[in-house]
Scaffold this motif. Structure first.
Motif: not given
Ligand code: ADP
Ligand code: ZN
Length: 644
Positions: A124, A127-128, A148-149, A151-154, A188
């Motif tokens: 968590e 992600r923040e 999953a993590f 995929k949503c961070v740089d 990605p």
């Protein structure tokens, strides 16, 4: 040479606003000083940091203690996105994250030691965007939640620590390391990849580049040499006595004593305990919790001396280990140098002592045979392995006998010969004299040759010495024309010459249960050559220079102007460490405290000039340590000249 430049497309991110706030674009030098407290990069670091910052792949091969972590931590702090550091050991990750926290950097680790709740919380936070650096165990990379993590961070960089674990050629192959490649492929976009290791054989290096798929990596190999380590070999009649004298010399300092077997560990441990030393022990026969307790006692300096088998040490990052004693000789130079390398990671002087005995050679031979028996390999592979192990053991054994520079002997083994005088090993510091033993060497080789290259060391030595032993008679060596040719020499001297003929490759020993001496092509050339090169050996004069005269090799090391103050600072550090449950060396290294005890910093500016004091450490501990210094200065009425 310092030249400042703007790092390309990198923005400094610092959750605790450690740095001067008006500067939001920083460079690597500022980060090094303000966050880590170091004034300059060490060999290789700058180039590796720079390449990573430019988005290139890198491979850094640097010995233990050279400072690999800085190489990926500095760019990690400068990158826009998150850096993932893959590390094989839980203890190592924990230590590194604790050290980063001390520097005011939010970092996390993700491995099997976390509870489900802790893991969720860490994810968590990640992600923040609360962490710039995340340490991950290789087994965790391909878990659903981690995938999953990402995929949503740089993700800006993936750094692989202990990268040799990916190679089957290395001693520490970990199949889970192969997953790293799959992981990178799933990202990605491909980040910069950085690989670091201390193992530098060609096969391992190629494996790392190839398996990890590094693209035109910047490869930096810094030397194997560790200048601050003092090497010494002792052949004492009584090892315990020698050990005690070494401990006395290193009173209150931290060190590791390695033994070959659990039984030896127990014996040495019990003996030291009896003598009142504060020791811990570590071997595979203890329970997990006993081992953990021992390790913590050692790391936190509660019990500064550790007696252990080689099961101890992987991932031990303790920087203030001042001595590593090998109570028994290990099986090869690789193991020896790895263990010895755990001393002096802070760059301050440390001792690496080998206590040699002939018995250790026998035990190692026994272990090689046993290992060969148990292996699931076929006969010829087994034989190959045995030969290799015997060869390695022989190089280790010769280390115990060489009269040349010990450091150079080791470096040469790793294919990196230096000068034959380092000024910081026992052999360099023992007064020696060169002796021409060409005639004796000739005799020895001739005896081996003319007796058909069928006999072992003992028989050959006895024969040239003219001893009338059962073996000499049985083999009819008393009929050889070189029998008794060296009767005026002592047996010890003959053995020394023979050992050097082996070390220098004039003779070799076969690798089987009853090794026999053979003459090599070099040896043959030597006996045939009328104008042969003289065979010169160094023999020690009996006087050894006092340790205080060990100047040459100490150059790299901080001298302490006020040792009493150093002790007080160490005490203060210990109390702080106890209070905040971190190892003392994570607060400040010995080197940092030594500099303080020499330069007596009295304000922020002076304190910030000390190596290892960055912004955050100053905020946390500056006043506390300055108070100790101030009290000392007052008590001793020390006049500090302005602008010292
Ligand atoms: P490695 O991972 O190569 O074994 P570490 O990264 O643990 O080595 O670094 C060893 C020690 O050297 C640490 O105490 C570290 O803080 C220190 N160090 C690293 N780089 C520098 C530097 N540029 N200046 C001073 N000390 C440094
Ligand atoms: Zn030397």
């Amino acid at each position: 040479m310092l030249h400042y430049r703007r790092a390309k497309e990198v923005i400094f991110f610092c959750p605790l606003r450690l740095l001067s706030q008006e500067k939001d674009v920083m460079d690597k030098y500022t980060v090094l000083k303000e966050v880590f407290g170091y004034t300059s990069f060490r060999q290789g670091q700058s180039e590796l940091v720079e390449s990573s910052l430019n988005g290139q792949d890198v491979l850094g091969i640097m010995p233990t203690g050279a400072g690999k972590s800085v190489c990926y931590q500095v760019p990690a702090l400068l990158f826009r996105g998150i850096s993932i550091i893959i590390s094989p050991l839980i203890s190592l990750m924990k230590d590194q994250v604790a050290a980063l926290n001390q520097l005011g950097i939010h970092a996390a680790y993700i491995n099997s030691s976390l509870t489900e709740g802790q893991f969720r919380k860490a994810m968590e936070n990640a992600r923040e965007g609360r962490y710039k650096i995340i340490y991950v165990a290789p087994e965790r990379l391909m878990t659903d939640s981690f995938l999953a993590f990402i995929k949503c961070v740089d993700i800006s960089m993936v750094a692989v620590d202990e990268a040799h674990c990916i190679s089957q050629w290395g001693q520490d192959f970990r199949p889970s390391y192969l997953k790293i490649v799959d992981f990178i492929n799933l990202l990605p976009s491909r980040p910069a990849i950085a690989a670091y290791t201390a193992t530098a054989t060609k096969a391992v290096k190629e494996d790392i580049i190839c398996i990890l798929g590094l693209r035109e990596p910047t490869v930096v190999v810094t030397g194997y040499d560790r200048k601050n380590l003092y090497f010494s070999v002792k052949k004492p009649k009584d090892k315990m006595e020698e050990l005690l004298s070494c401990l006395k010399r290193n009173k209150d300092r931290s060190g590791i004593i390695y033994c070959n077997t659990r039984k030896n560990v127990e014996e040495v441990y019990a003996a030291l305990l009896m003598k009142g030393y504060s020791v811990s022990k570590y071997h595979a026969g203890l329970t997990d919790s006993e081992r953990r307790q021992s390790q913590d006692d050692f790391i936190y300096d509660v019990k500064p001396v550790m007696v252990a088998t080689n099961a101890f040490g992987m991932g031990i990052d303790k920087s203030n280990v001042r001595f590593v004693i090998r109570y028994n000789m290990p099986k090869d130079i690789e193991s020896y140098y790895q263990e010895a390398g755990r001393a002096g990671r802070d760059g301050e002087s440390a001792e690496c002592i080998l206590l040699y005995s002939g018995q250790d050679v026998k035990i190692n031979e026994f272990l090689i045979e046993k290992q060969a028996e148990n292996d699931e390999l076929d006969e010829s592979e087994r034989e190959q392995l045995r030969q290799r192990d015997y060869e390695r053991l022989r190089s280790m054994t010769f280390y115990g006998f060489t009269n040349e520079c010990l450091r150079n002997y080791i470096l040469q083994y790793f294919g990196e010969p230096g000068s034959n005088y380092c000024g910081n090993c026992e052999n360099c510091l023992t007064e020696s004299e060169d002796m021409d033993v060409t005639a004796d060497a000739y005799t020895l080789i001739q005896l081996v040759k003319t007796s058909g290259e069928r006999y072992g060391i003992q028989a050959v030595v006895d024969a040239v010495h003219g001893s009338d032993t059962a073996k000499v008679r049985q083999f009819r060596l008393n009929n050889n024309s070189f029998y008794g040719a060296l009767k005026k020499r002592t047996l010890v001297r003959i053995r020394q010459i023979l050992n050097h003929l082996l070390i220098k490759g004039y003779l070799r020993l076969t690798a089987n249960e009853y090794p026999v001496l053979k003459v090599t092509s070099r040896g043959n050339a030597f006996i045939l050559d009328e104008n042969r090169q003289p065979f010169i050996l160094k023999f020690p004069k009996e006087v050894e220079k006092k340790p205080t005269e060990r100047k040459a090799g100490k150059k790299a090391v901080t001298e302490v102007r006020y040792p009493e103050l150093f002790e007080r600072l160490r005490q203060r550090r210990y109390e702080l460490a106890q209070k905040s449950h971190v190892p003392p060396y994570i607060i400040f290294s010995d080197k940092t405290l030594k500099e303080m005890s020499t330069y007596l910093p009295g304000n922020r500016d002076e304190m910030m000039k000390i190596n290892g004091v960055g912004n955050n450490k100053f905020e946390k501990y500056g006043e506390i340590f300055m108070a100790v210094i101030e009290e000392f200065v007052r008590e001793h009425k020390i006049q500090i000249p302005p602008n010292q």
